[in-house]
Design an enzyme around this catalytic site. Structure first.
Site, PDB file in Angstrom:
ATOM      1  CG  HIS A 237    -110.632  44.814  11.226  1.00 46.54           C
ATOM      2  ND1 HIS A 237    -110.105  44.110  10.170  1.00 46.54           N
ATOM      3  CD2 HIS A 237    -111.519  45.688  10.701  1.00 46.54           C
ATOM      4  CE1 HIS A 237    -110.654  44.558   9.047  1.00 46.54           C
ATOM      5  NE2 HIS A 237    -111.510  45.511   9.342  1.00 46.54           N
TER       6      HIS A 237
ATOM      7  CB  SER B 242    -117.596  46.194  -0.270  1.00 48.69           C
ATOM      8  OG  SER B 242    -116.387  45.482  -0.478  1.00 48.69           O
TER       9      SER B 242
ATOM     10  CD  GLU C 255    -115.636  45.432   9.389  1.00 45.67           C
ATOM     11  OE1 GLU C 255    -115.814  46.495   8.804  1.00 45.67           O
ATOM     12  OE2 GLU C 255    -114.506  45.016   9.715  1.00 45.67           O
TER      13      GLU C 255
ATOM     14  N   GLY D 293    -112.055  51.331   2.702  1.00 50.86           N
ATOM     15  CA  GLY D 293    -111.553  52.041   1.521  1.00 50.86           C
ATOM     16  C   GLY D 293    -112.244  53.369   1.216  1.00 50.86           C
TER      17      GLY D 293
ATOM     18  CG  ASN E  76    -110.517  50.340  10.020  1.00 54.31           C
ATOM     19  OD1 ASN E  76    -109.450  50.883  10.299  1.00 54.31           O
ATOM     20  ND2 ASN E  76    -110.669  49.023   9.992  1.00 54.31           N
ATOM     21  CD1 TRP E  77    -109.826  56.699   7.448  1.00 52.20           C
ATOM     22  CD2 TRP E  77    -108.075  58.030   7.893  1.00 52.20           C
ATOM     23  NE1 TRP E  77    -110.218  57.998   7.216  1.00 52.20           N
ATOM     24  CE2 TRP E  77    -109.168  58.830   7.481  1.00 52.20           C
ATOM     25  CE3 TRP E  77    -106.875  58.661   8.231  1.00 52.20           C
ATOM     26  CZ2 TRP E  77    -109.080  60.227   7.404  1.00 52.20           C
ATOM     27  CZ3 TRP E  77    -106.796  60.033   8.157  1.00 52.20           C
ATOM     28  CH2 TRP E  77    -107.886  60.818   7.744  1.00 52.20           C
ATOM     29  CE  LYS E  78    -109.842  48.013   6.548  1.00 49.34           C
ATOM     30  NZ  LYS E  78    -110.191  46.858   5.738  1.00 49.34           N
TER      31      LYS E  78
ATOM     32  CD  GLU F  92    -108.026  44.414   7.244  1.00 51.35           C
ATOM     33  OE1 GLU F  92    -107.603  45.405   7.870  1.00 51.35           O
ATOM     34  OE2 GLU F  92    -108.828  44.503   6.294  1.00 51.35           O
TER      35      GLU F  92
ATOM     36  N   GLY G  78    -113.053  44.800   1.322  1.00 55.22           N
ATOM     37  CA  GLY G  78    -112.141  45.186   0.247  1.00 55.22           C
ATOM     38  C   GLY G  78    -112.356  44.462  -1.065  1.00 55.22           C
TER      39      GLY G  78
HETATM   40  P1  13P Z   1    -113.767  48.051   3.053  1.00 57.86           P
HETATM   41  O1  13P Z   1    -114.840  49.111   3.279  1.00 57.86           O
HETATM   42  O2  13P Z   1    -112.564  48.590   2.365  1.00 57.86           O
HETATM   43  O3  13P Z   1    -114.323  46.819   2.466  1.00 57.86           O
HETATM   44  O4  13P Z   1    -113.242  47.653   4.538  1.00 57.86           O
HETATM   45  C1  13P Z   1    -114.163  47.347   5.516  1.00 57.86           C
HETATM   46  C2  13P Z   1    -113.455  47.245   6.805  1.00 57.86           C
HETATM   47  O5  13P Z   1    -112.628  46.364   6.986  1.00 57.86           O
HETATM   48  C3  13P Z   1    -113.777  48.240   7.827  1.00 57.86           C
HETATM   49  O6  13P Z   1    -113.269  47.875   9.066  1.00 57.86           O
END
Ligand code: 13P
Length: 239
Positions: free
Chosen positions: A91, A203, A161, A225, A11-13, A93, A167
């Site tokens: 997600h 993470s 998640e 990340g 997931n590159w966000k 977020e 993160g």
């Molecule tokens: P991180 O791997 O940066 O913690 O993010 C996880 C995530 O939100 C994947 O959708």
């Protein structure tokens, strides 16, 4: 993707560029895992042209509507036409920053399935919910409200998640992951009568990927990340 391989999804966000996509075009097929990359909408086209065929492409969100006066939105129908196979839905977020409710998430999941794409539906608890021992209760509620109402027998992936792990460099321990995945998997498989893949996200990185992937009922990883660095992501894909 219905086999014994694990699923490694990136997931590159709101990150990435044409340059990064070019770097990722050099990835070589891992032996044991399937790979999905979910870049931002603007990079879907370059993903299609640049990435090798073994990598499947996913989007990070879509509208619950098919088309119409919804300025700024992109529908699952449009994503299907852009050769996307997967869509991340719900997600944390999006749940927190864009106030997506379980009801909206359910509609999005339905739209994705109707368009013959596979939703990767995210669920997870906050730190205070974890501290209050409410993890399983929260997950059950999310599953009941936005997943088990969907009528599907084939296309569905769930990503667990924990919000506090995203993160932060923190992850649940193996025992916690095992317990949670077992609970989610039992509930989904009993309801849908098929094996629903459940990914872990939060993470995950090149150092902890083998440990997490070896936990029972972890069918893959959703990586944030660490999926932005080609070397790290390659290591995770080869975990
Ligand atoms: P991180 O791997 O940066 O913690 O993010 C996880 C995530 O939100 C994947 O959708």
């Amino acid at each position: 993707m219905k086999n014994n391989k694990k699923i490694i999804a990136a997931n590159w966000k709101m990150n990435g560029s044409e340059e990064l996509m070019k770097e990722f075009s050099q990835l070589t097929p891992p032996k044991h895992n399937d790979v999905i990359i979910c870049p931002p909408f603007t990079l879907l086209d370059s993903a299609k042209t640049l990435l090798p065929n073994f990598i499947k492409i996913g989007a990070q969100n879509c509208s619950e509507e098919d088309n119409g006066a919804f300025t700024g939105e992109i529908s699952a129908t449009m994503l299907r036409d852009s050769h996307v196979s997967y869509v991340i839905i719900g997600h944390s977020e999006r749940r927190t920053l864009y106030r997506e409710t379980d009801t909206v998430i359910l509609k999005k999941v339905e739209s994705v399935i109707k368009n013959e794409l596979t939703p990767i539906v995210c669920i997870g608890e906050t730190l205070s919910e974890k501290k209050a021992n409410k993890t399983l209760e929260v997950l059950e509620k999310q599953i009941d409200a936005s997943i088990t109402r969907v009528n599907t027998h084939t296309r569905l992936i769930v990503a667990y998640e924990p919000i506090w792990a995203i993160g932060t460099g923190l992850t649940p321990n193996e025992y916690e992951i095992r317990e949670t995945h077992l609970h989610i998997k039992k509930k989904l498989n009993l309801h849908f009568n098929i094996d629903v893949p459940v990914l872990y996200g939060g993470s995950a990185n090149a150092e902890n990927c083998s440990k997490i992937l070896s936990v029972e009922n972890v069918d893959g990883l959703l990586v944030g990340g660490a999926s932005l660095k080609k070397h790290d992501f390659e290591m995770i894909c080869n975990c």
